[in-house]
Design an enzyme around this catalytic site. Sequence first.
Site, short mmCIF file in Angstrom:
data_model
loop_
_atom_site.label_atom_id
_atom_site.label_comp_id
_atom_site.label_asym_id
_atom_site.label_seq_id
_atom_site.Cartn_x
_atom_site.Cartn_y
_atom_site.Cartn_z
CD GLU A 73 -2.68 -1.02 2.75
OE1 GLU A 73 -2.07 -0.57 3.52
OE2 GLU A 73 -3.39 -1.85 2.69
CE LYS A 104 5.34 5.11 6.96
NZ LYS A 104 5.09 6.44 7.28
CG ASP A 162 4.35 12.38 5.11
OD1 ASP A 162 4.22 11.90 6.13
OD2 ASP A 162 5.25 13.05 4.51
CE1 TYR A 190 -3.00 2.53 9.21
CE2 TYR A 190 -3.26 4.40 7.80
CZ TYR A 190 -2.88 3.98 8.80
OH TYR A 190 -2.20 4.37 9.95
CE LYS A 192 9.19 6.26 7.19
NZ LYS A 192 10.05 6.86 7.93
CB CYS A 228 30.36 25.34 29.76
SG CYS A 228 28.70 25.29 29.75
CB CYS A 266 28.06 27.75 33.31
SG CYS A 266 29.03 26.16 33.30
CB CYS A 323 29.11 21.50 30.94
SG CYS A 323 28.93 22.68 32.20
CB CYS A 374 25.69 24.17 33.64
SG CYS A 374 25.51 24.61 31.99
S1 IVH Z 1 -0.36 0.22 8.80
C1 IVH Z 1 0.72 -1.70 13.02
N1 IVH Z 1 -0.66 1.38 6.45
O1 IVH Z 1 2.74 5.05 8.80
C2 IVH Z 1 0.85 -0.24 12.25
N2 IVH Z 1 0.21 2.45 8.11
O2 IVH Z 1 4.80 3.77 11.02
C3 IVH Z 1 -0.40 -0.38 11.22
N3 IVH Z 1 0.80 4.93 7.58
O3 IVH Z 1 1.51 5.14 11.92
C4 IVH Z 1 0.15 0.89 10.36
N4 IVH Z 1 -0.14 4.78 5.43
O4 IVH Z 1 0.26 6.68 10.40
C5 IVH Z 1 -0.39 1.34 7.38
N5 IVH Z 1 -1.25 2.10 4.25
C6 IVH Z 1 -0.80 2.54 5.38
C7 IVH Z 1 -0.42 3.48 5.90
C8 IVH Z 1 0.25 3.60 7.31
C9 IVH Z 1 0.46 5.48 6.42
C10 IVH Z 1 1.33 5.62 8.48
C11 IVH Z 1 0.70 5.37 10.01
C12 IVH Z 1 1.61 4.63 11.03
C13 IVH Z 1 2.78 4.86 10.24
C14 IVH Z 1 3.64 3.62 10.39
#
Ligand code: IVH
Length: 667
Positions: free
Chosen positions: A113, A115, A117, A222, A310, A404, A407, A422, A427
């Site tokens: 999926e 991710k 942001d 999700y 990432k 420092c 201080c 320090c 301080c």
């Molecule tokens: S699953 C048990 N699916 O990414 C954790 N997370 O570090 C289940 N996020 O806190 C997360 N898109 O805020 C999942 N398709 C996706 C996501 C997603 C964004 C974020 C979410 C989570 C962080 C994971």
Amino acid sequence: MDQAKAQERVNELRDRLETYGYHYYVLDDPIVPDAEYDEKLSELLELEQQFPDLQTADSPTVRIGGEPLDAFVKVQHSIPMMSLGNAFHEQDLRDFDRRARQGAGKELDYVCELKIDGLAVSLTYENGRFVRGATRGDGTTGEDITNNLKTVGSIPLRLQEAVDIEVRGEVFMPERSFERLNEAKEQNGEAVFANPRNAAAGSLRQLDPKIAANRNLDIFTYAIAGDGGMNIDTHYKAVQYMKKLGFKTNPNSRRCRDIEEVIEFVNGWVEHRNSLPYEIDGIVVKVNSLEQQDELGFTAKSPRWAVAYKFPAEEKVTRLRDIILSVGRTGAVTPTAVLDAVQVAGTTVQRASLHNEDLIREKDIKIGDQVVVKKAGDIIPEIVRVLDDLRDGTEEEFSMPSTCPACGSELVHLEEEVALRCINPQCPAQIQEGLIHFVSRDAMDIDGLGEKVIQQLFSHNLVTGIADLYKLEREELLKLERMGEKSVQNLLDAVEASKANSLEKLVFGLGIRFVGAKAARTLAEEFRTMDNLRGTDTENLLAVNEIGDKMAEAVVRYFDMPEVNELVDELQHLGLNMEYTGPAKEEVSGNSQLSGKTIVLTGTMEQLTRNEAKEKIEALGGKVTGSVSRSTDIVVAGEDAGSKQSKAEELGVDIWDEAAFLREIDS
Ligand code: IVH
């Protein structure tokens, strides 16, 4: 119109508006002109005003935003909101795949999926009605932002089935909305948001839901929290079920038969990540079968059945103008690079920590250099390397001072540390940093007492130590800049509320060396009361799983100090809770692989500083040494690991990469 007639019309309007809204927000495919929606909505609003009895919590009219709140209420997540382990390279994905297949004992398929942001939220429905929405917070406790979430058009207020269900999703601000919001802010002379994520977070943090209502927020859900007893056997089906219930789910997910398909999917999005109308920061890979997910289970922080890939960090070139020094809570004096402002991965970067003098030498950094910067883990700015070809001879060598900067006392190297410290307990810089730590989220979590306010209190001499925070007076606070009646009251309320915190928050807040938030919890769980803890000895501490030599010694030494005992007595006298009030201790399964091991750290890690890594290892009962020999058990090699890694290879010592190390310390 009589009440019964009104009720009938109200129902009809709500049904229609809901359908219109669903097509508009969830399906992105409107079926009526906007004017039609607005007209029906005004009619409904009028009827509800005329017949207030007919108002309900899930009427589409709540989307325009109700009354402002005074403060957000905390909510306990019935199922914790975890985060995900990270993968940065193809190899990390393959490692994840191998572990998952080993753990599940058979072949797996995955769902990939995007991710998103944004901000993780939890949405609770009872009988198909949206009753509560909360932020993630620290994963266990979040804030109730139901009223703000009701303004998000794509969050259904009523579901297609009258089920009890809790779902998780990511609230975000589409790029277009973000740009428009910032344009408007600029025209009004207001500060702009750095990126869509901050804008979304800022909007959800508004006490006035009318503001959130104007921010065009959106969501993708999700996950279903827990299995919900719904007879669903795969994640993919869970997502389809959410869709059927009326939730907005992301269409760009794919089922993959093996890790090769996952990698293909990931690489495709590395290319196309910028083609979406919203920001993504990676790809989430999840084991599809819920049964296999169960088998794989969780580490302390994250599931073993999922990983977040990432995207590679963006790199930019800028000039290093100066190197300045700051004194931390533990007295460590850290050099920080001052940079010509540059946009990196969505935010402006002007500073980057240089950690210590050794690192400055290693990277051969000089003042005036052109440097390459990136954000490690897309968060913390870092200098990758110097472009020494571009030097013109005007660059200046930097060396650390001997005293420092705050201080003036002599700086020292403790033990084998690279950091200069320090060691003056008076301080002012250390005391101030200690206060900032004390009020921070994982410590006493005092809302409204951020860095700025602490600095203000400190510079006005209203606070010179922790205990003073509990003696603050209204009148004095009102005299400070930017402190109105309301913020003063909120601050005092937050201070008061913090007195009831469970013991671990106080123990962490005190800032005992080597005692992080997790260790503080372990100590509180084990010793139950502050008096037990401060009365204990090294032997008892070492008997606790997870407490190593260094920490035990630090704790004993800390509570041996008369001034510490005076402080604890005073805090008790001021009404602070001194007992552990959290849930009973969870049994940790098995011992850490690091326990009793001799470990060498080399190279740079993306996620942790050397010292953080060291603290973690020690907390898990391992020992960190400086050079590789036959008695070394493990070498943890970060980026650019050099001779120590070769030595380890030569001697046949186990070599772990950062990902493997992070997994172990998380588990
Ligand atoms: S699953 C048990 N699916 O990414 C954790 N997370 O570090 C289940 N996020 O806190 C997360 N898109 O805020 C999942 N398709 C996706 C996501 C997603 C964004 C974020 C979410 C989570 C962080 C994971």
